[in-house]
Scaffold this active site. Structure first.
Site, short mmCIF file in Angstrom:
data_model
loop_
_atom_site.label_atom_id
_atom_site.label_comp_id
_atom_site.label_asym_id
_atom_site.label_seq_id
_atom_site.Cartn_x
_atom_site.Cartn_y
_atom_site.Cartn_z
N LYS A 84 -9.14 -7.30 43.40
CA LYS A 84 -8.48 -6.01 43.09
C LYS A 84 -7.35 -6.19 42.07
CE LYS A 84 -7.29 -5.33 47.41
NZ LYS A 84 -7.85 -6.56 48.05
N ARG A 139 -5.29 1.65 53.04
CA ARG A 139 -5.98 0.57 53.73
C ARG A 139 -6.32 0.96 55.16
NH1 ARG A 139 -4.59 -5.55 52.39
NH2 ARG A 139 -3.77 -4.72 50.49
N ARG A 143 -6.47 -19.75 44.88
CA ARG A 143 -5.53 -18.88 44.15
C ARG A 143 -4.16 -19.53 44.04
NH1 ARG A 143 -4.64 -12.77 45.83
NH2 ARG A 143 -4.25 -13.68 47.86
N ARG A 180 -0.06 -18.61 47.91
CA ARG A 180 0.57 -17.57 48.74
C ARG A 180 0.54 -18.02 50.20
NH1 ARG A 180 -1.66 -11.63 47.14
NH2 ARG A 180 -1.98 -11.47 49.38
N ARG A 223 -7.09 -11.88 57.96
CA ARG A 223 -7.05 -10.76 57.00
C ARG A 223 -8.45 -10.16 56.83
NH1 ARG A 223 -4.66 -13.83 52.18
NH2 ARG A 223 -4.96 -11.91 51.00
P1 AP5 Z 1 -7.18 -11.25 43.33
O1 AP5 Z 1 -7.43 -10.43 42.12
O2 AP5 Z 1 -5.81 -11.78 43.54
O3 AP5 Z 1 -7.73 -10.50 44.64
P2 AP5 Z 1 -7.13 -9.30 45.46
O4 AP5 Z 1 -8.27 -8.45 45.86
O5 AP5 Z 1 -5.99 -8.67 44.73
O6 AP5 Z 1 -6.64 -10.14 46.72
P3 AP5 Z 1 -5.32 -10.01 47.58
O7 AP5 Z 1 -5.24 -11.26 48.42
O8 AP5 Z 1 -4.15 -9.70 46.72
O9 AP5 Z 1 -5.68 -8.83 48.48
P4 AP5 Z 1 -5.03 -8.40 49.77
O10 AP5 Z 1 -5.57 -7.05 49.86
O11 AP5 Z 1 -5.25 -9.28 50.93
O12 AP5 Z 1 -3.47 -8.62 49.49
P5 AP5 Z 1 -2.29 -7.62 49.12
O13 AP5 Z 1 -1.37 -8.34 48.27
O14 AP5 Z 1 -2.83 -6.32 48.70
O15 AP5 Z 1 -8.22 -12.48 43.31
C1 AP5 Z 1 -8.17 -13.51 44.27
C2 AP5 Z 1 -8.40 -14.87 43.61
O16 AP5 Z 1 -9.73 -14.94 43.11
C3 AP5 Z 1 -7.49 -15.14 42.39
O17 AP5 Z 1 -7.18 -16.50 42.37
C4 AP5 Z 1 -8.36 -14.75 41.18
O18 AP5 Z 1 -8.01 -15.47 40.03
C5 AP5 Z 1 -9.76 -15.10 41.69
N1 AP5 Z 1 -10.81 -14.21 41.19
C6 AP5 Z 1 -10.74 -12.85 41.07
N2 AP5 Z 1 -11.93 -12.37 40.63
C7 AP5 Z 1 -12.76 -13.45 40.51
C8 AP5 Z 1 -14.13 -13.61 40.12
N3 AP5 Z 1 -14.88 -12.55 39.76
N4 AP5 Z 1 -14.65 -14.86 40.14
C9 AP5 Z 1 -13.90 -15.93 40.49
N5 AP5 Z 1 -12.61 -15.84 40.86
C10 AP5 Z 1 -12.04 -14.61 40.88
O19 AP5 Z 1 -1.64 -7.43 50.58
C11 AP5 Z 1 -0.98 -8.50 51.23
C12 AP5 Z 1 -0.51 -8.04 52.59
O20 AP5 Z 1 0.43 -6.96 52.45
C13 AP5 Z 1 -1.59 -7.49 53.53
O21 AP5 Z 1 -2.25 -8.50 54.25
C14 AP5 Z 1 -0.76 -6.57 54.43
O22 AP5 Z 1 -0.06 -7.30 55.41
C15 AP5 Z 1 0.26 -5.98 53.46
N6 AP5 Z 1 -0.20 -4.71 52.84
C16 AP5 Z 1 -0.42 -4.47 51.52
N7 AP5 Z 1 -0.85 -3.21 51.34
C17 AP5 Z 1 -0.92 -2.63 52.56
C18 AP5 Z 1 -1.33 -1.36 53.01
N8 AP5 Z 1 -1.77 -0.41 52.16
N9 AP5 Z 1 -1.31 -1.12 54.35
C19 AP5 Z 1 -0.86 -2.05 55.23
N10 AP5 Z 1 -0.47 -3.29 54.86
C20 AP5 Z 1 -0.49 -3.59 53.53
MG MG Z 2 -3.91 -8.50 45.12
#
Ligand code: AP5
Ligand code: MG
Length: 212
Positions: free
Chosen positions: A13, A88, A123, A156, A167
């Protein structure tokens, strides 16, 4: 264009949001990034969120809804935005509707759990500016140094294997129901995010009707 990016942790994402932002010149709103920034700055909200994030649980809906209300009211969101990782839960999606936020498209990035575990284990993020890398799929020019600002690259805390599994479980239980929620509203676009970053971007632009 007002977009939502849905998808499991590590589906890509954040990676795709950055590319779409540059192309469409609209801001990406990532609740994950906002919460991590709050934790880094030691704010009250950051302190409240920390234990949820570190254990792989979701932060309570009232905190998230407060963040989104404040962020979407800012001027730079007037001509469109990308919501990365929010809503979410069904409660968050309903709150957006109650706020009168119009959504044009909801992109579901589909990636298998096994691929996600590989992605998150590799990552690395910049401790200074937050830019995201991957040890093999998107390496920095010199190891452990950010190409953009020279900051140190780190893993991270919530990318430890046991937290990744938690997760993913939380995603399947609490977030995946949003796929049907938005399909029923005729907003859903499904993109297979299994292959390379460029392949995912190509499908995304094609399905959104955006010239690359
Ligand atoms: P990346 O692009 O970083 O993936 P992402 O989908 O953004 O993953 P996140 O871990 O950020 O998602 P998340 O939803 O768990 O975390 P968030 O920060 O939102 O890609 C991942 C890796 O793969 C990278 O190294 C990238 O380079 C690589 N990659 C990408 N595409 C690729 C491809 N096609 N091929 C190969 N490699 C690839 O949330 C963190 C925490 O915050 C949550 O757990 C929760 O506790 C809280 N939180 C955030 N938002 C909410 C909400 N709305 N409600 C409740 N809690 C929330
Ligand atoms: Mg992200």
């Amino acid at each position: 264009m007002n977009l939502i990016l849905l998808g499991a942790p590590g589906a890509g994402k954040g990676t795709q949001a950055e590319i779409i932002c540059d192309r469409l010149r609209i801001p990406a709103v990532s609740t994950g990034n906002i919460l991590r920034e709050a934790m880094k700055n030691g704010t009250e909200m950051g302190a409240r969120a920390k234990s949820f994030i570190d254990s792989g649980a979701l932060v309570p809906d009232d905190v998230i809804i407060g963040i989104i209300k404040e962020r979407l009211a800012q001027d730079d969101c007037k001509n469109g935005f990308i919501l990365d990782g929010v809503p979410r839960t069904v409660a968050q999606a309903e709150a957006l509707e109650e706020m009168g936020v119009q959504i044009d498209r909801v992109v579901d990035l589909e990636v298998l759990d096994d691929v996600i575990i590989q992605r998150l284990s590799g990552r690395r993020v910049c401790s200074a500016c937050g830019t995201s890398y991957h040890t093999t799929a998107k390496p920095s020019a010199s190891p452990d140094v950010c190409d953009r600002c020279g900051g140190a690259l780190i893993a991270r805390k919530d990318d430890e294997p046991s937290t990744i599994r938690e997760r993913l479980k939380v995603y399947h239980e609490q977030t995946e129901p949003l796929v049907e929620f938005y399909r029923a509203r005729g907003k859903l676009v499904v993109v297979k995010g299994q292959e390379t970053v460029a392949d995912t971007t190509r499908q995304l632009f094609e399905k959104l009707g955006v010239e690359p």
